[in-house]
Design a protein around this motif. Structure first.
Motif, PDB file in Angstrom:
ATOM      1  N   ILE A 105      65.084  35.864  42.465  1.00  0.00           N
ATOM      2  CA  ILE A 105      64.025  36.838  42.203  1.00  0.00           C
ATOM      3  C   ILE A 105      64.531  38.192  42.698  1.00  0.00           C
ATOM      4  CG2 ILE A 105      61.645  37.503  42.700  1.00  0.00           C
ATOM      5  CD1 ILE A 105      61.157  34.479  43.389  1.00  0.00           C
ATOM      6  N   SER A 106      64.537  39.163  41.814  1.00  0.00           N
ATOM      7  CA  SER A 106      64.990  40.506  42.187  1.00  0.00           C
ATOM      8  C   SER A 106      63.783  41.431  42.255  1.00  0.00           C
ATOM      9  CB  SER A 106      66.000  41.009  41.140  1.00  0.00           C
ATOM     10  OG  SER A 106      66.370  42.335  41.428  1.00  0.00           O
ATOM     11  N   LEU A 107      63.530  41.957  43.434  1.00  0.00           N
ATOM     12  CA  LEU A 107      62.411  42.889  43.609  1.00  0.00           C
ATOM     13  C   LEU A 107      62.965  44.302  43.719  1.00  0.00           C
ATOM     14  CD1 LEU A 107      59.491  43.810  44.277  1.00  0.00           C
ATOM     15  CD2 LEU A 107      59.930  43.145  46.644  1.00  0.00           C
ATOM     16  N   LEU A 108      62.495  45.188  42.871  1.00  0.00           N
ATOM     17  CA  LEU A 108      62.989  46.563  42.867  1.00  0.00           C
ATOM     18  C   LEU A 108      61.963  47.489  43.515  1.00  0.00           C
ATOM     19  CD1 LEU A 108      64.222  46.618  39.144  1.00  0.00           C
ATOM     20  CD2 LEU A 108      65.372  45.663  41.148  1.00  0.00           C
ATOM     21  N   ALA A 109      62.377  48.128  44.605  1.00  0.00           N
ATOM     22  CA  ALA A 109      61.496  49.064  45.294  1.00  0.00           C
ATOM     23  C   ALA A 109      62.023  50.479  45.061  1.00  0.00           C
ATOM     24  CB  ALA A 109      61.451  48.730  46.775  1.00  0.00           C
ATOM     25  N   ASP A 110      61.217  51.449  45.369  1.00  0.00           N
ATOM     26  CA  ASP A 110      61.592  52.852  45.171  1.00  0.00           C
ATOM     27  C   ASP A 110      62.577  53.290  46.241  1.00  0.00           C
ATOM     28  OD1 ASP A 110      61.127  55.470  43.886  1.00  0.00           O
ATOM     29  OD2 ASP A 110      60.381  55.991  45.880  1.00  0.00           O
ATOM     30  N   PRO A 111      63.747  53.776  45.925  1.00  0.00           N
ATOM     31  CA  PRO A 111      64.366  53.869  44.615  1.00  0.00           C
ATOM     32  C   PRO A 111      65.417  52.767  44.425  1.00  0.00           C
ATOM     33  CG  PRO A 111      65.540  55.275  46.131  1.00  0.00           C
ATOM     34  CD  PRO A 111      64.554  54.457  46.940  1.00  0.00           C
ATOM     35  N   THR A 112      65.655  52.366  43.203  1.00  0.00           N
ATOM     36  CA  THR A 112      66.770  51.474  42.903  1.00  0.00           C
ATOM     37  C   THR A 112      67.611  52.167  41.837  1.00  0.00           C
ATOM     38  OG1 THR A 112      65.471  49.511  43.437  1.00  0.00           O
ATOM     39  CG2 THR A 112      67.429  49.173  42.097  1.00  0.00           C
ATOM     40  N   THR A 113      68.767  52.652  42.242  1.00  0.00           N
ATOM     41  CA  THR A 113      69.562  53.451  41.287  1.00  0.00           C
ATOM     42  C   THR A 113      71.056  53.115  41.363  1.00  0.00           C
ATOM     43  OG1 THR A 113      69.831  55.240  42.875  1.00  0.00           O
ATOM     44  CG2 THR A 113      67.967  55.427  41.393  1.00  0.00           C
ATOM     45  N   GLY A 114      71.786  53.639  40.411  1.00  0.00           N
ATOM     46  CA  GLY A 114      73.255  53.606  40.404  1.00  0.00           C
ATOM     47  C   GLY A 114      73.829  52.198  40.418  1.00  0.00           C
ATOM     48  N   LEU A 172      65.768  35.788  47.220  1.00  0.00           N
ATOM     49  CA  LEU A 172      65.043  37.033  46.941  1.00  0.00           C
ATOM     50  C   LEU A 172      65.890  38.191  47.448  1.00  0.00           C
ATOM     51  CD1 LEU A 172      62.409  38.732  46.274  1.00  0.00           C
ATOM     52  CD2 LEU A 172      61.747  38.356  48.647  1.00  0.00           C
ATOM     53  N   ILE A 173      66.190  39.139  46.564  1.00  0.00           N
ATOM     54  CA  ILE A 173      66.845  40.364  47.032  1.00  0.00           C
ATOM     55  C   ILE A 173      65.886  41.524  46.782  1.00  0.00           C
ATOM     56  CG2 ILE A 173      68.816  41.933  46.821  1.00  0.00           C
ATOM     57  CD1 ILE A 173      70.526  39.639  45.875  1.00  0.00           C
ATOM     58  N   VAL A 174      65.601  42.261  47.845  1.00  0.00           N
ATOM     59  CA  VAL A 174      64.772  43.456  47.705  1.00  0.00           C
ATOM     60  C   VAL A 174      65.720  44.650  47.611  1.00  0.00           C
ATOM     61  CG1 VAL A 174      62.908  44.832  48.674  1.00  0.00           C
ATOM     62  CG2 VAL A 174      62.973  42.363  49.117  1.00  0.00           C
ATOM     63  N   SER A 175      65.796  45.247  46.439  1.00  0.00           N
ATOM     64  CA  SER A 175      66.676  46.402  46.257  1.00  0.00           C
ATOM     65  C   SER A 175      65.933  47.681  46.562  1.00  0.00           C
ATOM     66  CB  SER A 175      67.196  46.451  44.822  1.00  0.00           C
ATOM     67  OG  SER A 175      68.058  45.365  44.590  1.00  0.00           O
ATOM     68  N   CYS A 176      66.590  48.534  47.300  1.00  0.00           N
ATOM     69  CA  CYS A 176      66.023  49.836  47.626  1.00  0.00           C
ATOM     70  C   CYS A 176      67.226  50.661  48.045  1.00  0.00           C
ATOM     71  CB  CYS A 176      65.031  49.693  48.770  1.00  0.00           C
ATOM     72  SG  CYS A 176      64.173  51.220  49.117  1.00  0.00           S
ATOM     73  N   SER A 177      67.815  51.377  47.084  1.00  0.00           N
ATOM     74  CA  SER A 177      69.129  51.931  47.343  1.00  0.00           C
ATOM     75  C   SER A 177      69.465  53.082  46.403  1.00  0.00           C
ATOM     76  CB  SER A 177      70.174  50.814  47.162  1.00  0.00           C
ATOM     77  OG  SER A 177      71.472  51.351  47.155  1.00  0.00           O
ATOM     78  N   GLY A 178      70.209  54.030  46.933  1.00  0.00           N
ATOM     79  CA  GLY A 178      70.694  55.136  46.115  1.00  0.00           C
ATOM     80  C   GLY A 178      71.901  54.756  45.275  1.00  0.00           C
ATOM     81  N   GLY A 179      72.452  53.542  45.486  1.00  0.00           N
ATOM     82  CA  GLY A 179      73.602  53.092  44.694  1.00  0.00           C
ATOM     83  C   GLY A 179      74.813  52.822  45.561  1.00  0.00           C
ATOM     84  N   ALA A 180      75.974  52.802  44.920  1.00  0.00           N
ATOM     85  CA  ALA A 180      77.213  52.520  45.652  1.00  0.00           C
ATOM     86  C   ALA A 180      77.511  53.669  46.621  1.00  0.00           C
ATOM     87  CB  ALA A 180      78.359  52.339  44.668  1.00  0.00           C
ATOM     88  N   ARG A 181      78.066  53.328  47.774  1.00  0.00           N
ATOM     89  CA  ARG A 181      78.329  54.331  48.809  1.00  0.00           C
ATOM     90  C   ARG A 181      79.638  55.062  48.529  1.00  0.00           C
ATOM     91  NH1 ARG A 181      77.727  52.175  54.779  1.00  0.00           N
ATOM     92  NH2 ARG A 181      75.607  51.919  54.007  1.00  0.00           N
ATOM     93  N   MET A 182      79.519  56.385  48.362  1.00  0.00           N
ATOM     94  CA  MET A 182      80.704  57.177  47.991  1.00  0.00           C
ATOM     95  C   MET A 182      81.804  57.135  49.035  1.00  0.00           C
ATOM     96  SD  MET A 182      78.968  60.517  46.319  1.00  0.00           S
ATOM     97  CE  MET A 182      77.537  60.436  47.376  1.00  0.00           C
ATOM     98  N   GLN A 183      81.401  57.029  50.312  1.00  0.00           N
ATOM     99  CA  GLN A 183      82.391  57.119  51.392  1.00  0.00           C
ATOM    100  C   GLN A 183      83.362  55.932  51.429  1.00  0.00           C
ATOM    101  OE1 GLN A 183      79.188  57.847  51.651  1.00  0.00           O
ATOM    102  NE2 GLN A 183      78.930  59.774  52.740  1.00  0.00           N
ATOM    103  N   GLU A 184      83.061  54.878  50.684  1.00  0.00           N
ATOM    104  CA  GLU A 184      84.034  53.781  50.604  1.00  0.00           C
ATOM    105  C   GLU A 184      84.597  53.676  49.179  1.00  0.00           C
ATOM    106  OE1 GLU A 184      82.928  50.079  52.524  1.00  0.00           O
ATOM    107  OE2 GLU A 184      81.682  51.156  53.953  1.00  0.00           O
ATOM    108  N   SER A 185      84.313  54.687  48.394  1.00  0.00           N
ATOM    109  CA  SER A 185      84.852  54.843  47.047  1.00  0.00           C
ATOM    110  C   SER A 185      84.990  53.533  46.276  1.00  0.00           C
ATOM    111  CB  SER A 185      86.191  55.582  47.104  1.00  0.00           C
ATOM    112  OG  SER A 185      86.574  55.958  45.795  1.00  0.00           O
ATOM    113  N   THR A 186      86.189  53.250  45.805  1.00  0.00           N
ATOM    114  CA  THR A 186      86.389  52.097  44.922  1.00  0.00           C
ATOM    115  C   THR A 186      86.026  50.783  45.600  1.00  0.00           C
ATOM    116  OG1 THR A 186      88.368  53.355  44.485  1.00  0.00           O
ATOM    117  CG2 THR A 186      87.933  51.537  43.040  1.00  0.00           C
ATOM    118  N   LEU A 187      86.143  50.736  46.922  1.00  0.00           N
ATOM    119  CA  LEU A 187      85.750  49.500  47.605  1.00  0.00           C
ATOM    120  C   LEU A 187      84.255  49.253  47.415  1.00  0.00           C
ATOM    121  CD1 LEU A 187      87.796  49.641  50.936  1.00  0.00           C
ATOM    122  CD2 LEU A 187      88.296  48.370  48.856  1.00  0.00           C
ATOM    123  N   SER A 188      83.467  50.324  47.424  1.00  0.00           N
ATOM    124  CA  SER A 188      82.028  50.190  47.134  1.00  0.00           C
ATOM    125  C   SER A 188      81.825  49.722  45.697  1.00  0.00           C
ATOM    126  CB  SER A 188      81.306  51.526  47.322  1.00  0.00           C
ATOM    127  OG  SER A 188      81.445  51.990  48.635  1.00  0.00           O
TER     128      SER A 188
END
Lengths: 351, 268
Positions: B184-193, B146-162
């Motif tokens: 099972i993928s659970l999407l919580a607010d927010p799941t983006t990018g 089970l992965i609970v996603s709750c994320s603004g997306g890839a982290r800019m500060q690690e650029s291409t590594l992200s």
């Protein structure tokens, strides 16, 4: 005397290829001193022609100055200037490479589900001595084509068409070659409704286990997930003055600096140039561009690209497919930088 | 992605950002951080989520000693190194995901839970690595994931590594899939990018909390690009349900029983 001078090839080769039908080159901000020198050379040449006076010594010196300045400028491009070169309006586009490199290109359309996305073009190609499935993002050259191609920003049906063609390639044992030049996936209502995220995610997953060689090359812009959706490959290369990043410098500036005026700093911070990414191990190879960038000499650029594809596809075809897929997994598995306290070793990206 | 409605503020009373009702904090906590008036699902930290999901005292954390570095020496208005320190002090966690093995209604599983209180749950090398290891552990130990996603997306500060973490996690999901494992993928607010565009959208089952924002490009990016007003329901969980991208939308109080049901159908 004058005739021999005219016959001499001009230092900045006149732009060849379809990239520039008008014969006029767009001048980037940092290229202005170069443009002034070019102008002087042209004026002096005209004067020589007109007055029948020998200015060959002066011209030679001007041309030498020009070449020296060109080299100096391009050896010291900042990250932001590199982004400008990658976006140069006369930089060769996917279709130009098709014309310059492919002996045959049978384009294939549609994702068999919704439609055909002209921003992603796929087809059977004979290139660099191989039969391949060629996939590329195309920005469009004139305004009409640009609008039709959404300026190279792909929709979900583009990624799905690409995946469909990759599956075909897998079935019939054709290597896949992807040429990527996109600022990112299209951010719009229709794209979101039809699952932009899902289409990219699916490509990442399926490309990681596709049982045929994959070579991806960033030829211009490598914008975020929109580029990565075609770049989970055995070998990933970049043309020298292209960029590849998690977000565009403008986007990053807008979020982290709260305004788009810091794109220069953002570009620097994002380490998005081919040189940095080779050092970081994110890409395998940098394909050199001719002096002064691809827009000055599309044919040499295409030639370098072709050579890289020829060799890389040949090498990959020699690998056993099980080993190839395993190595592809390991390549991406090892990417990232972190510390693990208990194990007391720092894992780093490895090429 | 900017934080629209952050966590649960401290204090005896709190206001629901959705309906504006003044709520007694304790009541909200007892209702799993859901507004009793309007069913607004508050954003919750990874630890709170785990406490809500797992049977009491069954969660056994893994990979907790993986910590972030600053590979690019990234500096915007603030140095990434300092930013990390601040976030670590604030949350007590090294980065934006908590992983481990737990039990839901007696059924064992591996979980990775993203933490919106740490740099908006953004995915850099540590998040990518820990999620990948959790996937690999699920393969190894033949457990549901089970992965609970709750994320603004890839982290800019690690650029291409992200960016590469998207490829890494998706490739690991492909292996789980090949091994016949359940995800099972659970999407919580927010799941983006970059999180939406990788493992979050690759579940055998994709389920979402009510009204969760789920997007590739966030609504602001789209509004700025195409210059049109977007409807309020755009990119919400129900919108994705309507367009065929999630299996069902589920109230937080029913999560445990629905996850248990999925496991029962798929795991021998």
């Amino acid at each position: 005397m004058a005739e021999t001078l005219v016959a001499e090839p001009r230092t900045p080769k006149s732009d060849a290829g379809n990239a520039n039908p008008s014969g006029l080159r767009h001048v980037l901000e940092f290229e202005k001193p170069l443009a002034r020198l070019e102008q002087q050379i042209r004026e002096l040449e005209a004067l020589q022609q007109q007055k029948q006076v020998d200015y060959s010594a002066e011209l030679r010196e001007l041309r030498n100055n020009y070449t020296a300045l060109l080299r100096k400028t391009y050896d010291n491009l900042s990250a932001w200037e590199t982004v400008q070169v990658a976006r140069h309006p006369q930089r060769p586009l996917f279709r130009d490479y098709v014309d310059m490199i492919c002996r045959e290109f049978r384009e294939l359309h549609g994702d068999r589900a919704f439609g055909d996305d002209p921003a992603v073009q796929c087809g059977l190609a004979r290139m660099a001595g191989h039969k391949v499935m060629l996939i590329g993002t195309h920005k469009g050259r004139d305004t009409k084509e640009k609008v039709r191609c959404y300026f190279g920003l792909a929709h979900p049906e583009g990624y799905r068409k690409a995946l469909r063609c990759m599956k075909l390639a897998e079935k019939f044992g054709l290597p896949v070659v992807c040429l990527i030049d996109t600022a990112g996936a299209y951010p719009g209502i229709g794209a979101e409704e039809r699952g932009q995220a899902e289409s990219i995610a699916r490509n990442l997953m399926e490309m990681s286990r596709l049982r045929t060689p994959i070579v991806s090359i960033i030829t211009g812009e490598g914008g975020s997930g929109g580029a990565l959706g075609l770049a989970v490959a055995d070998k990933v290369a970049m043309l020298q003055y292209s960029w590849y990043s998690v977000i565009s410098p403008e986007g990053c500036s807008g979020i982290l600096w709260k305004g788009s005026n810091n794109a220069h700093e953002a570009a620097e911070a994002l380490k998005l140039t081919s040189k940095h990414l080779k050092q970081l191990g994110v890409i395998d190879h940098v394909i050199p561009e001719p002096l002064g960038g691809a827009h000055r000499d599309p044919h040499t650029t295409a030639h370098n690209l072709e050579q890289y594809i020829a060799k890389t596809v040949r090498d990959l075809k020699r690998c056993k497919i099980d080993n190839l897929v395993e190595r592809r997994y390991e390549k991406f598995r090892n990417m990232g930088a972190f510390i693990e306290k208990a194990a007391r070793h720092a894992s780093r990206v490895t090429a | 992605m900017q934080l629209r409605k952050e966590g649960v503020p401290e204090g005896l009373w709190m206001r629901c950002p959705e309906c504006g009702a003044m709520l007694f904090r304790k009541i909200v906590e007892e209702s799993l951080h859901v507004c009793p008036e309007c069913d607004y699902h508050f954003r919750i930290s990874a630890r709170t989520r785990i406490a809500q999901l797992c049977d009491p005292d069954t969660f056994e954390e893994r990979f907790a000693d993986i910590e972030p570095v600053d590979p690019l020496k990234f500096v915007d208005k603030k140095a990434y190194r300092d930013r990390l320190k601040t976030e670590q002090d604030k949350t007590g966690n090294p980065d934006a995901v908590v992983c481990g093995k737990g039990f839901i209604k007696g059924r064992p599983l591996m979980l990775a839970v993203m933490d919106p209180t740490f740099m908006m749950g953004s995915m850099g090398s540590v998040v990518g690595e820990k999620i990948t290891r959790t996937i690999e552990a699920a393969i190894e130990e033949k457990l549901p994931l089970l992965i609970v996603s709750c994320s603004g997306g890839a982290r800019m500060q690690e650029s291409t590594l992200s960016l590469m973490q998207m490829a890494k996690t998706s490739a690991a999901i492909a292996r789980l899939d090949d091994a016949g494992g359940l995800f099972i993928s659970l999407l919580a607010d927010p799941t983006t990018g970059g999180v939406t565009a990788s493992f979050a959208m690759l579940g055998d089952f994709i389920i979402a909390e009510p009204r969760a924002l789920i997007a590739f490009a966030g609504p602001r990016t789209i509004a700025n690009t195409i210059k049109v007003e977007l409807p309020e329901s755009f990119q919400r969980a129900e919108f994705l349900l309507e367009h065929g991208f999630v299996d069902f939308v589920i109230h937080r109080r029913d999560l445990r029983s629905e996850i248990a049901r999925l496991i029962d159908f798929c795991v021998k």
